[in-house]
Design a protein around this motif. Sequence first.
Motif, mmCIF file in Angstrom:
data_model
loop_
_atom_site.group_PDB
_atom_site.id
_atom_site.type_symbol
_atom_site.label_atom_id
_atom_site.label_comp_id
_atom_site.label_asym_id
_atom_site.label_seq_id
_atom_site.Cartn_x
_atom_site.Cartn_y
_atom_site.Cartn_z
ATOM 1 N N LEU A 184 40.356 47.130 37.478
ATOM 2 C CA LEU A 184 40.584 46.739 36.090
ATOM 3 C C LEU A 184 40.602 47.936 35.156
ATOM 4 O O LEU A 184 40.464 47.781 33.943
ATOM 5 C CB LEU A 184 39.512 45.740 35.653
ATOM 6 C CG LEU A 184 39.512 44.415 36.424
ATOM 7 C CD1 LEU A 184 38.219 43.649 36.182
ATOM 8 C CD2 LEU A 184 40.722 43.568 36.045
ATOM 9 N N SER A 185 40.822 49.112 35.698
ATOM 10 C CA SER A 185 40.790 50.326 34.871
ATOM 11 C C SER A 185 41.976 50.400 33.913
ATOM 12 O O SER A 185 41.829 50.831 32.761
ATOM 13 C CB SER A 185 40.744 51.563 35.762
ATOM 14 O OG SER A 185 41.858 51.584 36.649
ATOM 15 N N THR A 186 43.156 49.992 34.380
ATOM 16 C CA THR A 186 44.360 49.948 33.549
ATOM 17 C C THR A 186 45.174 48.738 33.967
ATOM 18 O O THR A 186 45.659 48.677 35.090
ATOM 19 C CB THR A 186 45.215 51.215 33.716
ATOM 20 O OG1 THR A 186 44.420 52.369 33.451
ATOM 21 C CG2 THR A 186 46.400 51.187 32.760
ATOM 22 N N GLY A 187 45.294 47.758 33.078
ATOM 23 C CA GLY A 187 45.943 46.527 33.505
ATOM 24 C C GLY A 187 45.103 45.870 34.574
ATOM 25 O O GLY A 187 43.892 45.732 34.453
ATOM 26 N N ILE A 188 45.739 45.497 35.685
ATOM 27 C CA ILE A 188 45.010 44.891 36.795
ATOM 28 C C ILE A 188 45.728 45.225 38.091
ATOM 29 O O ILE A 188 46.966 45.290 38.142
ATOM 30 C CB ILE A 188 44.874 43.363 36.608
ATOM 31 C CG1 ILE A 188 43.930 42.771 37.658
ATOM 32 C CG2 ILE A 188 46.240 42.673 36.600
ATOM 33 C CD1 ILE A 188 43.507 41.336 37.361
ATOM 34 N N ALA A 189 44.963 45.447 39.150
ATOM 35 C CA ALA A 189 45.541 45.760 40.455
ATOM 36 C C ALA A 189 44.607 45.263 41.546
ATOM 37 O O ALA A 189 43.392 45.127 41.351
ATOM 38 C CB ALA A 189 45.766 47.270 40.596
ATOM 39 N N TYR A 190 45.203 45.002 42.709
ATOM 40 C CA TYR A 190 44.458 44.533 43.874
ATOM 41 C C TYR A 190 45.192 45.005 45.109
ATOM 42 O O TYR A 190 46.430 44.943 45.169
ATOM 43 C CB TYR A 190 44.375 43.003 43.855
ATOM 44 C CG TYR A 190 43.668 42.377 45.040
ATOM 45 C CD1 TYR A 190 42.311 42.095 44.997
ATOM 46 C CD2 TYR A 190 44.375 42.049 46.200
ATOM 47 C CE1 TYR A 190 41.657 41.501 46.069
ATOM 48 C CE2 TYR A 190 43.739 41.458 47.282
ATOM 49 C CZ TYR A 190 42.382 41.182 47.216
ATOM 50 O OH TYR A 190 41.744 40.601 48.284
ATOM 51 N N LYS A 194 44.177 44.528 49.192
ATOM 52 C CA LYS A 194 43.252 44.220 50.276
ATOM 53 C C LYS A 194 43.782 43.042 51.074
ATOM 54 O O LYS A 194 44.494 42.183 50.536
ATOM 55 C CB LYS A 194 41.863 43.899 49.719
ATOM 56 C CG LYS A 194 40.748 43.988 50.767
ATOM 57 C CD LYS A 194 39.384 44.002 50.114
ATOM 58 C CE LYS A 194 38.306 44.257 51.173
ATOM 59 N NZ LYS A 194 36.955 44.341 50.572
ATOM 60 N N TRP A 195 43.427 43.006 52.359
ATOM 61 C CA TRP A 195 43.754 41.885 53.233
ATOM 62 C C TRP A 195 45.245 41.564 53.245
ATOM 63 O O TRP A 195 45.665 40.408 53.237
ATOM 64 C CB TRP A 195 42.956 40.634 52.837
ATOM 65 C CG TRP A 195 41.486 40.845 52.695
ATOM 66 C CD1 TRP A 195 40.746 40.684 51.560
ATOM 67 C CD2 TRP A 195 40.568 41.257 53.719
ATOM 68 N NE1 TRP A 195 39.424 40.970 51.798
ATOM 69 C CE2 TRP A 195 39.286 41.322 53.125
ATOM 70 C CE3 TRP A 195 40.684 41.592 55.076
ATOM 71 C CZ2 TRP A 195 38.142 41.695 53.837
ATOM 72 C CZ3 TRP A 195 39.548 41.957 55.769
ATOM 73 C CH2 TRP A 195 38.308 42.009 55.166
ATOM 74 N N GLY A 196 46.074 42.602 53.263
ATOM 75 C CA GLY A 196 47.518 42.400 53.356
ATOM 76 C C GLY A 196 48.176 41.908 52.089
ATOM 77 O O GLY A 196 49.327 41.460 52.119
ATOM 78 N N LEU A 197 47.472 41.995 50.963
ATOM 79 C CA LEU A 197 47.999 41.530 49.677
ATOM 80 C C LEU A 197 47.853 42.646 48.648
ATOM 81 O O LEU A 197 46.762 43.202 48.478
ATOM 82 C CB LEU A 197 47.227 40.294 49.208
ATOM 83 C CG LEU A 197 47.503 39.784 47.793
ATOM 84 C CD1 LEU A 197 48.950 39.286 47.673
ATOM 85 C CD2 LEU A 197 46.531 38.678 47.411
ATOM 86 N N THR A 198 48.964 42.965 47.973
ATOM 87 C CA THR A 198 48.950 43.999 46.935
ATOM 88 C C THR A 198 49.663 43.467 45.692
ATOM 89 O O THR A 198 50.744 42.891 45.796
ATOM 90 C CB THR A 198 49.673 45.275 47.412
ATOM 91 O OG1 THR A 198 49.002 45.794 48.564
ATOM 92 C CG2 THR A 198 49.696 46.340 46.325
ATOM 93 N N PHE A 199 49.043 43.661 44.537
ATOM 94 C CA PHE A 199 49.746 43.389 43.286
ATOM 95 C C PHE A 199 49.210 44.313 42.207
ATOM 96 O O PHE A 199 48.048 44.735 42.241
ATOM 97 C CB PHE A 199 49.647 41.910 42.864
ATOM 98 C CG PHE A 199 48.256 41.390 42.653
ATOM 99 C CD1 PHE A 199 47.548 41.633 41.484
ATOM 100 C CD2 PHE A 199 47.648 40.618 43.641
ATOM 101 C CE1 PHE A 199 46.271 41.137 41.287
ATOM 102 C CE2 PHE A 199 46.360 40.116 43.453
ATOM 103 C CZ PHE A 199 45.676 40.377 42.268
ATOM 104 N N ARG A 200 50.094 44.602 41.234
ATOM 105 C CA ARG A 200 49.719 45.465 40.105
ATOM 106 C C ARG A 200 50.487 45.043 38.864
ATOM 107 O O ARG A 200 51.689 44.762 38.939
ATOM 108 C CB ARG A 200 50.056 46.937 40.396
ATOM 109 C CG ARG A 200 49.267 47.579 41.508
ATOM 110 C CD ARG A 200 49.511 49.086 41.557
ATOM 111 N NE ARG A 200 50.884 49.408 41.927
ATOM 112 C CZ ARG A 200 51.312 49.530 43.186
ATOM 113 N NH1 ARG A 200 50.481 49.345 44.191
ATOM 114 N NH2 ARG A 200 52.569 49.831 43.425
#
Length: 319
Positions: free
Chosen positions: A82-88, A90-96
């Motif tokens: 949550l440092s800039t916008g949002i990102a994830y 892990k576990w074969g899933l990526t979004f930003r």
Amino acid sequence: MTKSHGRFSEKDETFHQFDPHDWLWNESWFFSWIDLEGGPVGFFRIGVLPNQQRAMLWNFVYTGDSWLGREESRLAFGDLDLSTGIAYEKWGLTFRWQPEPSLEGARFYFDGTLLRRSGADPGAHVPVSIDLTCSATSECIGSNNESASDAAPYAPDRFEQSLRASGTVTVDGVRHEVVAGAHRDRSWGPREWRLNFTIGDVQGGDRQVYFVGSPKYGVGAGYVRDGWGDLLHLKWVDGTIVYDDDARTIRPGTIGLEGPDGTRVDVAIRPIAPSMAFDMAHTCAEPEQWLYWRTLIEAKVSGWDGSQRGWFEASRFES
């Protein structure tokens, strides 16, 4: 043209201070897009519930012959960046969702597997990658909470913004170049989902009609955008929308919108895809299901040439 975003500033692109005693506190990033040349469409929502130590994800793509989607109700709060916008990642899933620059544009990226929910071969898991660069085509349009910036220490607020998006959508190895009309919604504060409401969003290139309201209670409003930031604010005054709850859709109908000077905009709509219904039980302290869906529509707007595609979403709580 000088771009003004009112009470909103760069800090509103980042995660806000939240009330640690409010179980319903939610901060969300919502983004939808419709390719203007008839290609893929999609929408994404990530809702962060810090007091529940989780996040809820919706990501759906319609390819013209099938819906692909993914719902996650319990992504771990600690795994979010949550440092800039949002990102994830892990576990074969990526979004930003990364502001570039704040309030004026963003980069949206998704990579993962979606479940084919309709069309040929339903039930298949399909690799999907989305990489879209967004630029604002309107100011940030705030809620009526004009005093939010002065409230402390936990100030709920919300804004929406019209966008243009371009980039690529790759579905099962097939790459689509996309130039899309798009829309985003940023909100933070207590979120009560058990409401009856409807949202519509018609994308016509440099034009857009957006409306939200509750036909059950006879209230609604929206705007028409023509070019950058030229917004005509409207009330939803009448129409012939009939909901078909058994089929999770609407019948062809009309929506009547009217401006303060009497200017009238009529929108004729019809669904052109099956709807996608969401699992709402995970939004409540005591699990409860009700009908909540979104579908793709074809729309004809008075004064516009031809037809455009758009979204129609409905929460049918207590209907």
